[in-house]
Enzyme design. Sequence first.
Site, PDB file in Angstrom:
ATOM      1  N   PHE B 116      69.297  67.752  19.751  1.00 63.51           N
ATOM      2  CA  PHE B 116      68.269  67.522  19.647  1.00 63.51           C
ATOM      3  C   PHE B 116      68.312  65.789  19.752  1.00 63.51           C
ATOM      4  O   PHE B 116      69.606  65.316  18.853  1.00 63.51           O
ATOM      5  CB  PHE B 116      67.433  67.647  18.597  1.00 63.51           C
ATOM      6  N   GLN B 240      54.064  57.974  16.082  1.00 60.20           N
ATOM      7  CA  GLN B 240      55.421  58.825  16.765  1.00 60.20           C
ATOM      8  C   GLN B 240      54.302  58.976  18.473  1.00 60.20           C
ATOM      9  O   GLN B 240      53.892  59.460  18.252  1.00 60.20           O
ATOM     10  CB  GLN B 240      55.979  59.450  16.728  1.00 60.20           C
ATOM     11  N   HIS B 242      55.580  60.410  22.356  1.00 62.26           N
ATOM     12  CA  HIS B 242      56.623  61.551  22.581  1.00 62.26           C
ATOM     13  C   HIS B 242      57.265  60.983  23.879  1.00 62.26           C
ATOM     14  O   HIS B 242      55.834  60.799  24.752  1.00 62.26           O
ATOM     15  CB  HIS B 242      56.297  62.601  22.050  1.00 62.26           C
ATOM     16  N   LEU B 252      53.010  68.396  25.197  1.00 66.24           N
ATOM     17  CA  LEU B 252      53.922  67.892  25.019  1.00 66.24           C
ATOM     18  C   LEU B 252      55.289  69.251  26.110  1.00 66.24           C
ATOM     19  O   LEU B 252      55.328  69.918  26.107  1.00 66.24           O
ATOM     20  CB  LEU B 252      54.651  68.295  23.943  1.00 66.24           C
ATOM     21  N   GLU B 255      61.316  67.564  23.655  1.00 65.61           N
ATOM     22  CA  GLU B 255      62.758  67.298  23.405  1.00 65.61           C
ATOM     23  C   GLU B 255      64.048  67.909  23.805  1.00 65.61           C
ATOM     24  O   GLU B 255      65.345  68.205  24.603  1.00 65.61           O
ATOM     25  CB  GLU B 255      63.103  67.022  22.771  1.00 65.61           C
ATOM     26  N   ARG B 286      63.353  59.259  19.987  1.00 65.32           N
ATOM     27  CA  ARG B 286      61.624  59.190  20.726  1.00 65.32           C
ATOM     28  C   ARG B 286      61.589  57.886  20.698  1.00 65.32           C
ATOM     29  O   ARG B 286      60.854  56.881  21.705  1.00 65.32           O
ATOM     30  CB  ARG B 286      60.931  59.914  19.458  1.00 65.32           C
ATOM     31  N   HIS B 353      51.930  62.023  19.425  1.00 64.64           N
ATOM     32  CA  HIS B 353      52.557  62.665  19.317  1.00 64.64           C
ATOM     33  C   HIS B 353      52.342  63.585  17.704  1.00 64.64           C
ATOM     34  O   HIS B 353      51.541  64.389  17.213  1.00 64.64           O
ATOM     35  CB  HIS B 353      54.148  62.955  19.425  1.00 64.64           C
ATOM     36  N   ARG B 394      59.871  59.644  13.336  1.00 62.95           N
ATOM     37  CA  ARG B 394      60.488  60.518  12.902  1.00 62.95           C
ATOM     38  C   ARG B 394      61.448  61.697  14.161  1.00 62.95           C
ATOM     39  O   ARG B 394      61.270  61.332  15.371  1.00 62.95           O
ATOM     40  CB  ARG B 394      59.744  61.639  12.957  1.00 62.95           C
TER      41      ARG B 394
END
Lengths: 257, 584
Positions: B116, B240, B242, B252, B255, B286, B353, B394
């Site tokens: 990730f 954030q 994304h 979404l 990832e 991100r 996000h 994050r």
Amino acid sequence: MATPVLDKADATPEPGFADSPYITVTFRVRRFNPEVSAEATWQDFQLEIDPKERVLDGLHKIKWDLDGTLTFRRSCAHGICGSDAMRINGKNRLACKTLIKDINPEKPITIEPIKGLTVLKDLVVDMEPFFQAYRDVMPFLITKDTNEPTRERLQSAEDRERFDDTTKCILCAACTSSCPVFWNDGQYFGPAAIVNAHRFIFDSRDEAGEQRLEILNDRDGVWRCRTTFNCTDACPRGIEVTKAIAEVKRALITRRF
Amino acid sequence: MKIHKYDTVIVGAGGAGMRAAIEATKRSRTAVLTKLYPTRSHTGAAQGGMAAALANVEEDNWEWHTFDTVKGGDYLVDQDAAEILAKEAIDSVLDLEKMGLPFNRTPDGTIDQRRFGGHSRNHGEAPVRRSCYAADRTGHMILQTLYQNCVKEGVEFFNEFYVLDQLMTEVDGVRKSAGVVAYELATGEIHVFQAKAVIYASGGCGKFFKVTSNAHTLTGDGQAAVYRRGLPLEDMEFFQFHPTGIWRMGILLTEGARGEGGILRNKDGERFMEKYAPVMKDLASRDVVSRSIYTEIREGRGCGPEGDHVYLDLTHLPPEQLDAKLPDITEFARTYLGIEPYTDPIPIQPTAHYAMGGIPTNVQGEVLADNTTVVPGLYAAGEVACVSVHGANRLGTNSLLDINVFGRRAGIAAAEYSQKADFVELPENPESLVVEQIERLRNSTGNERVAELRRELQETMDANVMVFRTEQTIKTAVEKIAELRERYKNVAIQDKGKRFNTDLLEAVELGNLLDLAEVMAVSALARKESRGGHYREDYPNRDDVNFMRHTMAYREVGADGTESIRLDYKPVVQTRYQPMERKY
């Protein structure tokens, strides 16, 4: 050049997002508000909408721009939260997973609350009996370990795969409220509760399969299923609901699971 | 009006709320108030996984995870909190497995793990497999598993109860939490919940953006309730974006798709992330990937007739791998775009996000009244809170982790507090603020519409405070928000009834969004540097001398009733990691 060139990006418009003109559609919505009238009625709304939009987008256009009193539940808007199951053109679907173009916008699109649960206002139904049936099948892992393992319990990929299909359930009630047996007898557990029992009965880690099978052996249990496959057709997650019910029936007969 | 009395009240039934409820119910008489049915929460939309250094598939340890979290947050992370997050991650995952969560498995039968963004071995050497997952529906499985265990523990839920106000009572010069006021959707009735301890776990506020992965219901109700009572909000400028939302819709796409080998490409088919992040490439953090995408778009290498998106390419991955590991997102592409991901790349753009900021807490989940003082009886966990483990950005898979680690901590801490504390007396007419707000909206004859104001808010937020910001754009947003707040006073609703009045609640939610949007923009204007998710084109560098500190925003009301925002700052807790330049 190590990287492939995606030449078709320039050549043809992408499949889902060619510039399309808005079309006019009629939403025929079942309205009910006991604060106003004891009778439910149909109401038509004309909408300008992109056919690639969702039925939920159409309902929002009504609520936000035409009639703020139209009431429905919704949250995630992409088929994960399970809030907006409704009867669209006579079939149970999630409004956020149904595109206008996929349901023949030439004719009025009928939208009603799901059946078999008490309508409280417009498209909102009382979900409590549905969740009660879910809770009744003990929908949680039960093990008889006296000492919990330090690390995770082991489970083979095959054993994990065995109940994968029924873990996808989002408790939207599309299956249960599509079932003719449930319409006629609200005491029937209904497909969703059986799906969630299946998820644990066939989990190799669980040790309460017998108890759950006894619950479902009840007169309101799996034997009420008449295998009409409405539930499988209705499931927005593609769960083979009828198959899961059949597996529970078979487990009851053979006591092997 | 009804008055209820509980030891512990939890606001919200997503991951953090239910994880807290499982602990609190064992220890104290607990009620969970939730505006949605428990399994409707947006935790269920999380896809890719939950980070924990289990080292099931390759060498890993919690110290590397801590470092990645601190670096990912661009050093604005409180390092003591990040260390707790990474250490307790391991037991958090194992606890969920014991509760029944069906993780994907390795050939040995242990929990499988995948790569990730931003998670690396040995401080950035190479990507590491740290994300524990269940296909691409890990959040769904966590939400279901936690609800299942709430059923098992007999947790008491009040479904479709909207918490609209936080009650505070001063006792011997100390402001304590006394309870909350809730609105029951089904009946329109007002309920006062007196409680020794209150835990906010009500989620984020992403709906002030237009293109967002957030649910319609993520309107920052918890943040707004405490902020209006004079408590601060921390780091609200950090939001954030994304990298991979479905083009225009914002839905979404995990990832994990890049963790499984998916590649981002521009209109020339170029794997452009190689230019921006030579080591981590598509798996950089991100904020870095989102900026890179917009740089490609701005420099004319975007895809489509308007050049306004790029592609997520999965076509080189075997269909069996997509079916097994990414079934939901491939279905989203088919359903919403009519695209077959086996053979065609998916058009994507960054999508709003996650709020890194929120209600400030310490590592026990106790809410802070200022930089150091705890509010007795008040707790927060999950996206609504700011511990701060996410700092300025994050890492993916750290939010499902956050809700489990700090949901559990807050549940235990709150219940232990309510075991020994006494009830605090309710303020006089505890329901008055809510009744006044509801009646004003219900009886308003103004000419403004909720949907129109919300649309204008979302458009200004997307245009001015998204991935790239400047003094000019932020000022434009501040002015627009002020205008919208003024017009909100004349907002009217059509549904005047008591029963399931979602028209009314949408108006209330818009008020919350407007308050929080203002805090965000004002906080962003003052932060004259670029860090993590907050990127100022006029100040493109991180400025550790002046801005290595958390923003604390307070609502002030002047003697004449005028409202303003006062900004203060709080030091960052640094333990073992000194700030370094951030490269991926």
